[in-house]
Design a protein around this motif. Structure first.
Motif, PDB file in Angstrom:
ATOM      1  N   LEU A 148     -11.412  34.806 -27.324  1.00 12.52           N
ATOM      2  CA  LEU A 148      -9.978  34.859 -26.482  1.00 12.52           C
ATOM      3  C   LEU A 148     -10.096  36.308 -25.701  1.00 12.52           C
ATOM      4  O   LEU A 148      -9.692  36.272 -24.451  1.00 12.52           O
ATOM      5  CB  LEU A 148      -8.878  34.940 -27.355  1.00 12.52           C
ATOM      6  CG  LEU A 148      -7.487  35.042 -26.971  1.00 12.52           C
ATOM      7  CD1 LEU A 148      -7.157  33.638 -26.201  1.00 12.52           C
ATOM      8  CD2 LEU A 148      -6.597  35.263 -28.057  1.00 12.52           C
ATOM      9  N   ILE A 149     -10.728  37.290 -26.091  1.00 13.74           N
ATOM     10  CA  ILE A 149     -10.961  38.536 -25.500  1.00 13.74           C
ATOM     11  C   ILE A 149     -11.687  38.106 -24.184  1.00 13.74           C
ATOM     12  O   ILE A 149     -11.467  38.590 -23.068  1.00 13.74           O
ATOM     13  CB  ILE A 149     -11.758  39.432 -26.129  1.00 13.74           C
ATOM     14  CG1 ILE A 149     -10.679  40.141 -27.179  1.00 13.74           C
ATOM     15  CG2 ILE A 149     -12.365  40.729 -25.524  1.00 13.74           C
ATOM     16  CD1 ILE A 149     -11.259  40.967 -28.281  1.00 13.74           C
ATOM     17  N   ALA A 154     -12.842  37.443 -18.418  1.00 18.76           N
ATOM     18  CA  ALA A 154     -13.117  36.683 -17.250  1.00 18.76           C
ATOM     19  C   ALA A 154     -11.886  36.138 -16.525  1.00 18.76           C
ATOM     20  O   ALA A 154     -12.172  36.492 -14.948  1.00 18.76           O
ATOM     21  CB  ALA A 154     -13.830  35.316 -17.762  1.00 18.76           C
ATOM     22  N   LEU A 155     -10.689  35.715 -16.648  1.00 24.15           N
ATOM     23  CA  LEU A 155      -9.586  35.395 -15.925  1.00 24.15           C
ATOM     24  C   LEU A 155      -9.078  36.785 -15.176  1.00 24.15           C
ATOM     25  O   LEU A 155      -8.678  36.607 -14.147  1.00 24.15           O
ATOM     26  CB  LEU A 155      -8.671  34.932 -16.783  1.00 24.15           C
ATOM     27  CG  LEU A 155      -8.775  33.462 -17.641  1.00 24.15           C
ATOM     28  CD1 LEU A 155      -7.739  33.157 -18.363  1.00 24.15           C
ATOM     29  CD2 LEU A 155      -8.798  32.430 -16.019  1.00 24.15           C
ATOM     30  N   MET A 156      -9.150  37.922 -15.968  1.00 24.32           N
ATOM     31  CA  MET A 156      -8.852  39.096 -15.062  1.00 24.32           C
ATOM     32  C   MET A 156      -9.502  39.543 -13.904  1.00 24.32           C
ATOM     33  O   MET A 156      -9.303  40.004 -12.946  1.00 24.32           O
ATOM     34  CB  MET A 156      -8.534  40.299 -16.227  1.00 24.32           C
ATOM     35  CG  MET A 156      -7.263  40.171 -17.176  1.00 24.32           C
ATOM     36  SD  MET A 156      -5.778  40.050 -16.330  1.00 24.32           S
ATOM     37  CE  MET A 156      -5.704  41.566 -15.587  1.00 24.32           C
ATOM     38  N   LEU A 157     -10.944  39.451 -14.221  1.00 22.22           N
ATOM     39  CA  LEU A 157     -11.826  39.647 -13.306  1.00 22.22           C
ATOM     40  C   LEU A 157     -12.150  38.736 -11.919  1.00 22.22           C
ATOM     41  O   LEU A 157     -12.259  39.009 -10.889  1.00 22.22           O
ATOM     42  CB  LEU A 157     -13.154  40.161 -13.972  1.00 22.22           C
ATOM     43  CG  LEU A 157     -13.304  41.198 -14.825  1.00 22.22           C
ATOM     44  CD1 LEU A 157     -14.815  41.213 -15.489  1.00 22.22           C
ATOM     45  CD2 LEU A 157     -13.090  42.538 -13.917  1.00 22.22           C
ATOM     46  N   PRO A 163      -1.205  39.071 -15.680  1.00 15.84           N
ATOM     47  CA  PRO A 163      -1.648  39.110 -16.975  1.00 15.84           C
ATOM     48  C   PRO A 163      -0.404  38.325 -18.102  1.00 15.84           C
ATOM     49  O   PRO A 163      -0.810  38.086 -19.201  1.00 15.84           O
ATOM     50  CB  PRO A 163      -1.572  40.735 -17.302  1.00 15.84           C
ATOM     51  CG  PRO A 163      -1.883  41.090 -16.074  1.00 15.84           C
ATOM     52  CD  PRO A 163      -1.162  40.049 -14.767  1.00 15.84           C
ATOM     53  N   VAL A 164       0.654  38.171 -17.413  1.00 18.73           N
ATOM     54  CA  VAL A 164       1.616  37.606 -18.122  1.00 18.73           C
ATOM     55  C   VAL A 164       1.350  36.114 -18.842  1.00 18.73           C
ATOM     56  O   VAL A 164       1.731  35.977 -19.951  1.00 18.73           O
ATOM     57  CB  VAL A 164       3.078  37.484 -17.242  1.00 18.73           C
ATOM     58  CG1 VAL A 164       4.139  36.645 -18.141  1.00 18.73           C
ATOM     59  CG2 VAL A 164       3.666  38.837 -17.059  1.00 18.73           C
ATOM     60  N   TRP A 165       0.462  35.455 -18.184  1.00 22.99           N
ATOM     61  CA  TRP A 165       0.096  34.145 -18.521  1.00 22.99           C
ATOM     62  C   TRP A 165      -0.799  34.247 -19.562  1.00 22.99           C
ATOM     63  O   TRP A 165      -1.115  33.230 -20.476  1.00 22.99           O
ATOM     64  CB  TRP A 165      -0.320  33.265 -16.989  1.00 22.99           C
ATOM     65  CG  TRP A 165       0.533  33.106 -16.273  1.00 22.99           C
ATOM     66  CD1 TRP A 165       0.926  33.452 -15.026  1.00 22.99           C
ATOM     67  CD2 TRP A 165       1.729  31.920 -16.484  1.00 22.99           C
ATOM     68  NE1 TRP A 165       1.813  33.110 -14.634  1.00 22.99           N
ATOM     69  CE2 TRP A 165       2.524  32.022 -15.243  1.00 22.99           C
ATOM     70  CE3 TRP A 165       2.153  31.258 -17.500  1.00 22.99           C
ATOM     71  CZ2 TRP A 165       3.650  31.290 -15.094  1.00 22.99           C
ATOM     72  CZ3 TRP A 165       3.085  30.551 -17.420  1.00 22.99           C
ATOM     73  CH2 TRP A 165       3.956  30.527 -16.114  1.00 22.99           C
ATOM     74  N   MET A 166      -1.774  35.392 -19.339  1.00 23.75           N
ATOM     75  CA  MET A 166      -2.740  35.623 -20.530  1.00 23.75           C
ATOM     76  C   MET A 166      -2.054  35.814 -21.920  1.00 23.75           C
ATOM     77  O   MET A 166      -2.364  35.302 -22.956  1.00 23.75           O
ATOM     78  CB  MET A 166      -3.768  36.696 -20.276  1.00 23.75           C
ATOM     79  CG  MET A 166      -4.553  35.975 -19.047  1.00 23.75           C
ATOM     80  SD  MET A 166      -5.708  37.201 -18.140  1.00 23.75           S
ATOM     81  CE  MET A 166      -4.867  36.920 -16.862  1.00 23.75           C
ATOM     82  N   VAL A 167      -0.866  36.510 -21.642  1.00 24.60           N
ATOM     83  CA  VAL A 167      -0.020  36.926 -22.992  1.00 24.60           C
ATOM     84  C   VAL A 167       0.352  35.805 -23.549  1.00 24.60           C
ATOM     85  O   VAL A 167       0.385  35.640 -24.659  1.00 24.60           O
ATOM     86  CB  VAL A 167       0.974  38.197 -22.554  1.00 24.60           C
ATOM     87  CG1 VAL A 167       1.805  38.347 -23.648  1.00 24.60           C
ATOM     88  CG2 VAL A 167       0.013  39.588 -22.227  1.00 24.60           C
TER      89      VAL A 167
END
Length: 179
Positions: A148-149, A154-157, A163-167
């Motif tokens: 998950l990390i 990877a998605l952030m970079l 980031p709301v979607w990742m949360v």
């Protein structure tokens, strides 16, 4: 658990308010040290769960402070922690923003603004590491947590995804019991 000293709680959150560069969540490691390790007022699980609950709820990011206070001493604890964390930073930000607006073209103001970005990033990484620890140390959760990390990083970079979607994705993964 030992009884909570509301004055000591207020004064500690008052001091942490001035360290909350990048938002209140950046002081979570210090809150953990004070509330869990030093004072024993809260368990590690309760601390982590309080932050997770507050972060999943809609509203300002700083709500986790009220949840911590509530779990320590009910409504009085929530009021004391929120007043402590909000009062100094609010007054300082009002004064500093007025001064910075009037001096925004000064090289020192521009340098200060540029220098704060790495500091904020470091504090956020320390908070993420602290919140991941209970899952990384549990063998049954370690692999899923690392995956998950890695996906989040990877998605952030590689994307401009909020980031709301990742949360939200992390919440869904946790609710399904995969982590």
């Amino acid at each position: 658990m030992p009884p909570v000293d509301l004055l000591q709680l207020f004064l500690h959150f008052l001091a942490m308010s001035l360290l909350a560069i990048g938002g209140g969540i950046t002081t979570a490691p210090e809150m953990h040290r004070f509330l869990v390790v030093d004072k024993g007022w809260m368990t590690d699980t309760t601390f982590t769960s309080s932050i997770a609950l507050a972060q999943a709820a809609p509203g300002p990011n700083i709500l986790f402070v009220a949840v911590l206070g509530w779990n320590l001493a009910g409504p009085a604890g929530a009021a004391v922690t929120m007043a402590g964390i909000m009062l100094p930073s609010t007054l300082l930000v009002l004064a500093a923003s007025r001064w910075a607006r009037d001096n925004r073209e000064h090289i020192g103001v521009r340098a200060f603004s540029s220098g704060m970005a790495p500091l904020t990033l470091g504090l956020i990484i320390a908070t993420g590491w602290l919140l991941a620890q209970p899952y990384l140390t549990a063998p049954e959760h370690r692999l899923a947590t690392l995956v998950l990390i890695a996906i989040t990083l990877a998605l952030m970079l590689r994307t401009k995804l909020s980031p709301v979607w990742m949360v939200l994705g992390g919440g869904v993964v946790g609710a399904l019991g995969w982590v």
